[in-house]
Design a protein around this motif. Structure first.
Motif, PDB file in Angstrom:
ATOM      1  N   GLN A   1       8.137  37.396  49.517  1.00 21.78           N
ATOM      2  CA  GLN A   1       8.548  36.104  48.970  1.00 21.78           C
ATOM      3  C   GLN A   1       7.866  34.965  49.715  1.00 21.78           C
ATOM      4  OE1 GLN A   1      12.838  36.477  49.283  1.00 21.78           O
ATOM      5  NE2 GLN A   1      13.014  36.781  47.071  1.00 21.78           N
ATOM      6  N   LEU A   2       7.781  35.070  51.028  1.00 17.22           N
ATOM      7  CA  LEU A   2       7.102  34.033  51.815  1.00 17.22           C
ATOM      8  C   LEU A   2       5.621  33.949  51.441  1.00 17.22           C
ATOM      9  CD1 LEU A   2       8.715  34.565  55.325  1.00 17.22           C
ATOM     10  CD2 LEU A   2       9.073  32.624  53.786  1.00 17.22           C
ATOM     11  N   ASP A   3       4.993  35.108  51.253  1.00 15.03           N
ATOM     12  CA  ASP A   3       3.585  35.140  50.855  1.00 15.03           C
ATOM     13  C   ASP A   3       3.363  34.467  49.500  1.00 15.03           C
ATOM     14  OD1 ASP A   3       2.923  36.448  53.194  1.00 15.03           O
ATOM     15  OD2 ASP A   3       2.806  38.436  52.259  1.00 15.03           O
ATOM     16  N   GLN A   4       4.380  34.500  48.653  1.00 22.57           N
ATOM     17  CA  GLN A   4       4.293  33.883  47.321  1.00 22.57           C
ATOM     18  C   GLN A   4       4.706  32.413  47.347  1.00 22.57           C
ATOM     19  OE1 GLN A   4       6.747  36.302  44.774  1.00 22.57           O
ATOM     20  NE2 GLN A   4       5.538  38.137  45.119  1.00 22.57           N
ATOM     21  N   GLY A   5       5.014  31.903  48.540  1.00 31.24           N
ATOM     22  CA  GLY A   5       5.407  30.502  48.653  1.00 31.24           C
ATOM     23  C   GLY A   5       6.839  30.232  48.237  1.00 31.24           C
ATOM     24  N   LEU A   6       7.667  31.254  48.228  1.00 27.26           N
ATOM     25  CA  LEU A   6       9.057  31.095  47.793  1.00 27.26           C
ATOM     26  C   LEU A   6      10.026  30.836  48.944  1.00 27.26           C
ATOM     27  CD1 LEU A   6       9.134  34.001  45.179  1.00 27.26           C
ATOM     28  CD2 LEU A   6       8.790  31.558  44.742  1.00 27.26           C
ATOM     29  N   GLY A   7       9.495  30.606  50.131  1.00 24.82           N
ATOM     30  CA  GLY A   7      10.335  30.372  51.297  1.00 24.82           C
ATOM     31  C   GLY A   7      10.953  28.981  51.284  1.00 24.82           C
ATOM     32  N   VAL A   8      11.933  28.800  52.143  1.00 29.37           N
ATOM     33  CA  VAL A   8      12.614  27.514  52.303  1.00 29.37           C
ATOM     34  C   VAL A   8      12.445  27.109  53.763  1.00 29.37           C
ATOM     35  CG1 VAL A   8      14.847  26.338  52.193  1.00 29.37           C
ATOM     36  CG2 VAL A   8      14.298  28.122  50.524  1.00 29.37           C
ATOM     37  N   GLU A   9      12.108  25.857  53.992  1.00 33.06           N
ATOM     38  CA  GLU A   9      11.973  25.354  55.355  1.00 33.06           C
ATOM     39  C   GLU A   9      13.298  25.504  56.100  1.00 33.06           C
ATOM     40  OE1 GLU A   9       9.334  24.153  57.048  1.00 33.06           O
ATOM     41  OE2 GLU A   9       8.050  24.612  55.326  1.00 33.06           O
TER      42      GLU A   9
ATOM     43  N   GLU B   1      13.332  47.297  54.341  1.00 27.50           N
ATOM     44  CA  GLU B   1      13.001  46.927  52.952  1.00 27.50           C
ATOM     45  C   GLU B   1      13.337  45.461  52.690  1.00 27.50           C
ATOM     46  OE1 GLU B   1      11.367  47.105  49.362  1.00 27.50           O
ATOM     47  OE2 GLU B   1      11.274  48.695  50.852  1.00 27.50           O
ATOM     48  N   ASP B   2      14.462  44.976  53.214  1.00 27.88           N
ATOM     49  CA  ASP B   2      14.820  43.560  53.065  1.00 27.88           C
ATOM     50  C   ASP B   2      13.773  42.664  53.736  1.00 27.88           C
ATOM     51  OD1 ASP B   2      17.113  44.223  51.677  1.00 27.88           O
ATOM     52  OD2 ASP B   2      18.458  43.937  53.385  1.00 27.88           O
ATOM     53  N   ILE B   3      13.311  43.065  54.898  1.00 29.10           N
ATOM     54  CA  ILE B   3      12.291  42.285  55.609  1.00 29.10           C
ATOM     55  C   ILE B   3      11.000  42.255  54.801  1.00 29.10           C
ATOM     56  CG2 ILE B   3      10.797  42.256  57.655  1.00 29.10           C
ATOM     57  CD1 ILE B   3      13.281  43.331  59.215  1.00 29.10           C
ATOM     58  N   ARG B   4      10.585  43.391  54.283  1.00 27.22           N
ATOM     59  CA  ARG B   4       9.358  43.441  53.464  1.00 27.22           C
ATOM     60  C   ARG B   4       9.486  42.564  52.222  1.00 27.22           C
ATOM     61  NH1 ARG B   4       7.847  49.839  53.945  1.00 27.22           N
ATOM     62  NH2 ARG B   4       6.996  49.702  56.038  1.00 27.22           N
ATOM     63  N   HIS B   5      10.660  42.594  51.605  1.00 30.72           N
ATOM     64  CA  HIS B   5      10.896  41.762  50.424  1.00 30.72           C
ATOM     65  C   HIS B   5      10.797  40.281  50.788  1.00 30.72           C
ATOM     66  CE1 HIS B   5      12.441  40.742  46.476  1.00 30.72           C
ATOM     67  NE2 HIS B   5      13.359  39.979  47.049  1.00 30.72           N
ATOM     68  N   ALA B   6      11.420  39.913  51.908  1.00 31.26           N
ATOM     69  CA  ALA B   6      11.376  38.518  52.355  1.00 31.26           C
ATOM     70  C   ALA B   6       9.944  38.098  52.687  1.00 31.26           C
ATOM     71  CB  ALA B   6      12.280  38.329  53.574  1.00 31.26           C
ATOM     72  N   GLU B   7       9.188  38.976  53.327  1.00 32.00           N
ATOM     73  CA  GLU B   7       7.794  38.656  53.642  1.00 32.00           C
ATOM     74  C   GLU B   7       6.978  38.450  52.372  1.00 32.00           C
ATOM     75  OE1 GLU B   7       6.800  41.988  56.157  1.00 32.00           O
ATOM     76  OE2 GLU B   7       7.181  40.823  57.984  1.00 32.00           O
TER      77      GLU B   7
END
Length: 93
Positions: free
Chosen positions: A71-79, A63-69
């Protein structure tokens, strides 16, 4: 989790009732789940507590991985470099 052994790990409810302690011990010792049937259909699964806890932990990680994915799809990731710099900065304090 261990795989079911079909001739040992699927039991009717009537047999489960009469041999409850034996089946709980079997599940605990083998770490294999037991399927309890009622009227010829699966009705419940008996799991060792440790196996259940491990399964829940794995589900939480998924579930944590899906949530992180998401967030990445929404452009909320950090380099990576920015995250690394932030962590190193925090360690210096």
């Amino acid at each position: 989790m261990q795989k079911l052994v079909l001739d040992k790990d699927i039991r009717p409810l009537s047999e489960f009732r009469s041999k409850f302690a034996l089946f709980v011990r079997q599940v605990h010792e083998t770490k294999r789940p037991m399927v309890i049937t009622q009227r010829g259909r699966s009705a419940a699964v008996l799991l060792d507590v440790g196996q259940y806890e491990a399964m829940i932990e794995k589900l939480e990680v998924i579930e944590d991985i899906r949530h992180a994915e998401a967030q990445l799809d929404q452009g909320l990731g950090v380099e990576h470099s920015a995250a690394k710099a932030k962590i190193l900065e925090g360690l210096k304090k």
